[in-house]
Design an enzyme around this catalytic site. Structure first.
Site, PDB file in Angstrom:
ATOM      1  N   GLY A  80      12.396 -12.806 -47.500  1.00  0.00           N
ATOM      2  CA  GLY A  80      12.989 -14.129 -47.380  1.00  0.00           C
ATOM      3  C   GLY A  80      13.434 -14.409 -45.957  1.00  0.00           C
ATOM      4  CB  ILE A 156       7.801  -9.739 -54.362  1.00  0.00           C
ATOM      5  CG1 ILE A 156       8.124  -9.222 -52.953  1.00  0.00           C
ATOM      6  CG2 ILE A 156       8.753  -9.100 -55.377  1.00  0.00           C
ATOM      7  CD1 ILE A 156       9.519  -9.574 -52.458  1.00  0.00           C
ATOM      8  NE  ARG A 177       4.505 -24.383 -51.878  1.00  0.00           N
ATOM      9  CZ  ARG A 177       4.603 -24.138 -50.580  1.00  0.00           C
ATOM     10  NH1 ARG A 177       5.681 -24.513 -49.924  1.00  0.00           N
ATOM     11  NH2 ARG A 177       3.649 -23.494 -49.941  1.00  0.00           N
ATOM     12  NE  ARG A 180      -1.758 -17.795 -55.578  1.00  0.00           N
ATOM     13  CZ  ARG A 180      -0.444 -17.769 -55.664  1.00  0.00           C
ATOM     14  NH1 ARG A 180       0.230 -18.918 -55.754  1.00  0.00           N
ATOM     15  NH2 ARG A 180       0.234 -16.622 -55.652  1.00  0.00           N
ATOM     16  NE  ARG A 236      17.307 -13.917 -49.742  1.00  0.00           N
ATOM     17  CZ  ARG A 236      16.553 -12.839 -49.572  1.00  0.00           C
ATOM     18  NH1 ARG A 236      16.284 -12.057 -50.608  1.00  0.00           N
ATOM     19  NH2 ARG A 236      16.072 -12.538 -48.376  1.00  0.00           N
ATOM     20  CG  ASP A 259      18.893  -6.253 -56.286  1.00  0.00           C
ATOM     21  OD1 ASP A 259      19.746  -5.336 -56.303  1.00  0.00           O
ATOM     22  OD2 ASP A 259      18.179  -6.511 -55.288  1.00  0.00           O
ATOM     23  CG  HIS A 283      20.574  -8.194 -51.978  1.00  0.00           C
ATOM     24  ND1 HIS A 283      20.843  -9.424 -51.419  1.00  0.00           N
ATOM     25  CD2 HIS A 283      19.228  -8.007 -51.823  1.00  0.00           C
ATOM     26  CE1 HIS A 283      19.724  -9.970 -50.957  1.00  0.00           C
ATOM     27  NE2 HIS A 283      18.729  -9.115 -51.189  1.00  0.00           N
TER      28      HIS A 283
END
Length: 324
Positions: A80, A156, A177, A180, A236, A259, A283
């Site tokens: 990120g 990931i 997003r 595909r 996140r 996490d 994290h």
């Protein structure tokens, strides 16, 4: 590059510990320093390639950006880049921002599977019972035959699916997003999430934090998840609306393995710590024994490409362009 031209490279790993760094650049070590320290290894204005310190607060990472008037590349050691994109206005135009694709996929995917298995099989309860020297059996969920939905199907997310296959899951659905097709099958667009969520026993979040994904896992998202489903977040913290998640786990309808949290670090006394059915790790998806050798290989490759004027890998954006 003239003799007087800036050519400093700031590295968060001591240069003498990285084999194969290309000659022709001046390597300076800066890992962010100690808490509250603001000492830099050299003049930020002479830095042309800035490797962002790993596992430091955002304030530390972005601290020197405004003074880096000649920087050409900002390389993160994370997947990120939201800490840096929040401060793009501090950078001159033409700076290439690169992420650490290839460094964290394996370790983050391992943790996603570990959290999923631990939550389903009741491992936290076993640990607490061991502390009390109690033999407590019972019936627990298996990962086998479950439907898994991966939200944010990038590198990931694909690594998570690679590790799911041996566990004989019934189905893996993928969302990103845009739609595909991959070697493993169709990747659905985010717009199809409402139809996919009710079918998932486990929802794994691996999406980056963007304006689109911030707060994406809100009340309506969670309400569409089936009763008893598990939410796993290795993305996140702000991707999830914490208040909405608390409402679901406190009712016992959903469980979660996190996490990352919002806020982070999670302060003492926060209700997530004691929420039923919630497993929390601090994290730790990236910082493992796999990190350092992979990070070093990435830096050697990127710096060689930079010095030889070859295309850099994993360029997320270039400042001053229309897509920023």
């Amino acid at each position: 590059m003239s003799i007087d031209a800036p050519r400093d490279v700031w590295l968060p790993i001591p240069p003498d510990e990285i084999d194969g760094l290309p000659a022709g650049l001046d390597y300076l070590f800066w890992d962010g320093g100690e808490e509250g320290e603001q000492t830099y290894p050299g003049d930020p204005a002479r830095c042309v390639f800035y490797v962002v310190p790993y596992m430091k607060r955002q304030q530390v990472k972005v601290g020197p950006l405004r003074e880096m008037r000649n920087v050409q590349v900002v390389q993160t050691l994370t997947a990120g880049v939201d800490d840096i994109t929040a401060r793009l206005s501090d950078l001159p135009p033409g700076v290439r921002l690169c992420n650490a694709r290839g460094v964290h996929e394996a370790s983050t995917a391992e943790l996603a599977l570990a959290l999923t298995l631990a939550a389903l099989r009741g491992i936290p309860g076993f640990v607490r019972a061991q502390d009390r020297q109690e033999w407590r059996g019972g019936f627990h969920e298996a990962l086998a035959d479950k439907n898994v939905l991966i939200v944010g199907y990038g590198a990931i997310g694909a690594a998570v699916e690679d590790r799911l296959v041996p566990f004989e899951v019934a189905r893996v659905a993928r969302v990103a997003r845009s739609q595909r097709t991959t070697a493993r099958g169709l990747v659905h667009p985010f717009t199809e999430l409402p139809a996919l969520l009710p079918e998932a026993d486990v929802v794994v979040l691996t999406t980056p934090l963007t304006d689109t994904t911030r707060g994406m896992v809100d009340g309506p998202f969670l309400a569409r998840m089936k009763d008893g489903a598990l939410l796993v977040n290795v993305a996140r913290g702000p991707v999830v609306d914490t208040k909405a998640l608390l409402a679901e786990v406190e009712s016992g309808r959903l469980t979660a393995a996190l996490d990352v949290t919002d806020p982070e670090p999670l302060p003492q006394g926060h209700p997530l710590w004691q929420a039923p059915g919630v497993l929390i790790s601090p994290h730790v998806g990236g910082p493992t024994s796999a990190f350092l050798p992979r990070a070093k290989r990435l830096l050697v490759d990127q710096l060689g490409r930079y010095l030889n004027h070859e295309p850099l890998r994993h360029v997320i954006l270039t400042t001053g362009t229309a897509d920023v």
